[in-house]
Write an enzyme that holds these catalytic residues in place. Structure first.
Site, PDB file in Angstrom:
ATOM      1  N   LYS A  52     -57.850  26.794 -44.422  1.00  0.00           N
ATOM      2  CA  LYS A  52     -57.928  28.044 -45.194  1.00  0.00           C
ATOM      3  C   LYS A  52     -59.363  28.236 -45.673  1.00  0.00           C
ATOM      4  O   LYS A  52     -60.033  27.263 -46.061  1.00  0.00           O
ATOM      5  CB  LYS A  52     -56.958  27.959 -46.386  1.00  0.00           C
ATOM      6  CG  LYS A  52     -56.825  29.259 -47.177  1.00  0.00           C
ATOM      7  CD  LYS A  52     -55.771  29.136 -48.272  1.00  0.00           C
ATOM      8  CE  LYS A  52     -55.593  30.405 -49.073  1.00  0.00           C
ATOM      9  NZ  LYS A  52     -54.560  30.288 -50.122  1.00  0.00           N
ATOM     10  N   SER A 127     -51.014  33.832 -50.221  1.00  0.00           N
ATOM     11  CA  SER A 127     -52.325  34.168 -49.713  1.00  0.00           C
ATOM     12  C   SER A 127     -52.743  33.357 -48.493  1.00  0.00           C
ATOM     13  O   SER A 127     -53.680  33.737 -47.799  1.00  0.00           O
ATOM     14  CB  SER A 127     -53.363  33.986 -50.819  1.00  0.00           C
ATOM     15  OG  SER A 127     -53.456  32.620 -51.188  1.00  0.00           O
ATOM     16  N   SER A 151     -48.600  30.449 -52.662  1.00  0.00           N
ATOM     17  CA  SER A 151     -49.392  30.830 -51.492  1.00  0.00           C
ATOM     18  C   SER A 151     -49.288  29.945 -50.263  1.00  0.00           C
ATOM     19  O   SER A 151     -49.783  30.313 -49.206  1.00  0.00           O
ATOM     20  CB  SER A 151     -50.862  30.945 -51.872  1.00  0.00           C
ATOM     21  OG  SER A 151     -51.076  32.189 -52.473  1.00  0.00           O
TER      22      SER A 151
HETATM   23  N1  GLN Z   1     -49.375  35.755 -55.020  1.00  0.00           N
HETATM   24  C1  GLN Z   1     -49.822  35.033 -56.174  1.00  0.00           C
HETATM   25  C2  GLN Z   1     -51.066  35.671 -56.703  1.00  0.00           C
HETATM   26  O1  GLN Z   1     -51.437  36.662 -56.193  1.00  0.00           O
HETATM   27  C3  GLN Z   1     -50.058  33.591 -55.824  1.00  0.00           C
HETATM   28  C4  GLN Z   1     -51.290  33.362 -55.067  1.00  0.00           C
HETATM   29  C5  GLN Z   1     -51.555  31.937 -54.753  1.00  0.00           C
HETATM   30  O2  GLN Z   1     -50.657  31.094 -54.817  1.00  0.00           O
HETATM   31  N2  GLN Z   1     -52.804  31.650 -54.466  1.00  0.00           N
HETATM   32  O3  GLN Z   1     -51.678  35.221 -57.629  1.00  0.00           O
END
Ligand code: GLN
Length: 445
Positions: A52, A127, A151
């Site tokens: 990532k 994400s 995410s």
């Molecule tokens: N969707 C959540 C956010 O937007 C979690 C994102 C994540 O786990 N990095 O913060």
């Protein structure tokens, strides 16, 4: 083989921001030479991995899918990348994500849309959308993602692969570009539970470079993959099967519970009564931490600089042009929540709620071995369906966020298809009990 598959499918899926082909071929050549002299060394010898793009890779561009870091080449590797190097895996490239890991669909990337390999009209989740899509499409054998509020697990669920968020502190975060430091964890995304256990084995463990790293012994995870779940006590929170969870997802979770019952486990309904406050608390805490962490991107130290008339003007121009809308929204929300006069009302209150959420989990783990529910309320949604409505997008993480707030480990494993789209089953364990999580997950293979 990885690059061959990438050539075939990448135009449809778009998982990668950057392919490190030259570096990968060099590493592969080294391993070939090694193979002919000394044989296989390292548990992930020659295995292709995607990383990532918020995990720093020495000399390989790391952008966090942000325009602000378009030209950023780190001078060192994250600890997890060093560990993969020791295990002799081969880094294929850097994977697309929501900018600075803020989002649930990878639509907040500053560069490109990644598509779900099961249906390219749908999002891969986020994400870590690139991380999940690349594994599902067969471009790499495994990938690393990061999970602050879901995410790793939500994209794994949407793409039909296995994604683990380890216990907070088990895997070093040194070299992970911080979003919300008290929640962020790096974890593996793989095709199988067995692979997941192998990768976790390679990346877990104490690291003095990360002050939140836990000094605990890392058990042998393979030995927990016995397939035996007899006598295990499973808790099913009623909040995890209630409103918002689609009928088809619920049916698949019920079928999974039935299967575990047939294998000799027992389950009971429990309650995590403070779950309903988790999203609200999370968005105060995560945004507050993000507003502090992202202050370092000022155009002076890292990344792209947009020159202004003076220093303040340079900061303003750099940040206005470099950050996307979602990142700006979080910085504004966090700055507001932390401002004097509001601190007690928002940040402190959210911390108190967090303590109650953690206590809910502690109470359940007094009596049960694991908690089971869906990973996400629905299967993958259509591209564009939720982009204009941040609150609906935030609600996607309702079943994953409490886990981050508590700091416990959780995995998402594929639990069948509903209308041709994968459903994810979430298995949550007690602190540092990844072994039991893997044991239960393995029953689904
Ligand atoms: N969707 C959540 C956010 O937007 C979690 C994102 C994540 O786990 N990095 O913060």
């Amino acid at each position: 083989q990885s690059y061959k598959t990438i050539n075939e499918v990448e135009t449809k899926v778009d998982s990668f921001l950057y392919l490190a082909e030259e570096e990968a071929r060099k590493k592969a050549k080294e391993l070939d030479d090694f193979l002919s002299s000394d044989g296989i060394k390292g548990n992930l010898f020659g295995i292709p991995v995607g990383i990532k793009d918020n995990i720093v890779t020495k000399g390989i561009r790391t952008t966090c899918a942000s325009k602000l870091l378009e030209n950023f080449e780190p001078v060192h590797n994250a600890t997890v990348v060093e560990k993969l190097k020791v295990a002799n895996s081969v880094t294929i490239g850097k994977l697309n994500m929501d900018e600075f890991a803020m989002g649930s669909s990878t639509e907040n990337s500053g560069y490109k849309l990644t598509r779900n390999p099961w249906d390219t009209e749908r999002v891969p989740g986020g994400s870590s959308g690139g991380s999940a899509a690349s594994v599902a499409a067969g471009e790499v054998l495994f990938s690393l993602g990061s999970d602050t509020g879901g995410s790793i697990r939500e994209p794994a669920a949407f793409c039909g692969v296995v994604g683990l968020k380890p216990t907070y502190g088990l895997v070093s975060r040194f070299g992970l570009v911080a979003f919300a430091s008290s929640l962020d964890q790096i974890g593996p995304i793989t095709r199988t539970v067995e692979d997941n256990a192998f990768v976790l084995q390679a990346i877990a463990g104490y690291d003095k470079l990360d002050s939140t790293s836990a000094n605990v012994e890392v058990p042998d995870y393979q030995s927990s993959l016995t397939g035996d779940v007899k006598g295990l006590k499973i808790a099913v929170p009623k909040e995890y099967l209630s409103e918002g969870v689609s009928e088809e997802v619920r049916e698949h979770i019920q079928a999974a519970l039935k299967k575990l019952e047939d294998l000799g486990a027992t389950w009971e309904e429990v309650s995590l009564p403070h779950s309903k406050y988790a999203i609200a608390a999370y968005y105060i805490l995560a945004s507050s931490e993000a507003s502090a962490n992202l202050a370092r991107f000022d155009g002076i130290r890292y990344g792209v600089r947009v020159e202004g008339d003076n220093l303040i003007d340079t900061y303003k121009k750099t940040r206005s042009q470099g950050f996307g809308n979602e990142v700006k929204r979080r910085i504004m929300l966090g700055t507001f929540a932390l401002s004097s006069g509001y601190y007690d009302a928002y940040y402190k209150k959210a911390q108190q709620v967090r303590t109650l959420i953690k206590k809910d989990f502690d109470d359940v783990f007094q009596k049960y071995d694991v908690i089971i529910g869906p990973t996400a309320p629905t299967t993958a949604f259509k591209i564009g369906e939720k982009v204009d409505d941040p609150l609906t997008m935030y609600a996607t993480d309702v079943l994953t966020i409490p886990v981050n707030l508590a700091g416990v480990p959780a995995i998402s494993v594929p639990a069948g298809l509903a209308n041709g789209l994968p459903v994810g089953l979430q298995i949550i364990g007690n602190y540092f009990d990844e072994s039991t999580v893997f044991r239960v997950a393995h029953a689904f293979e």
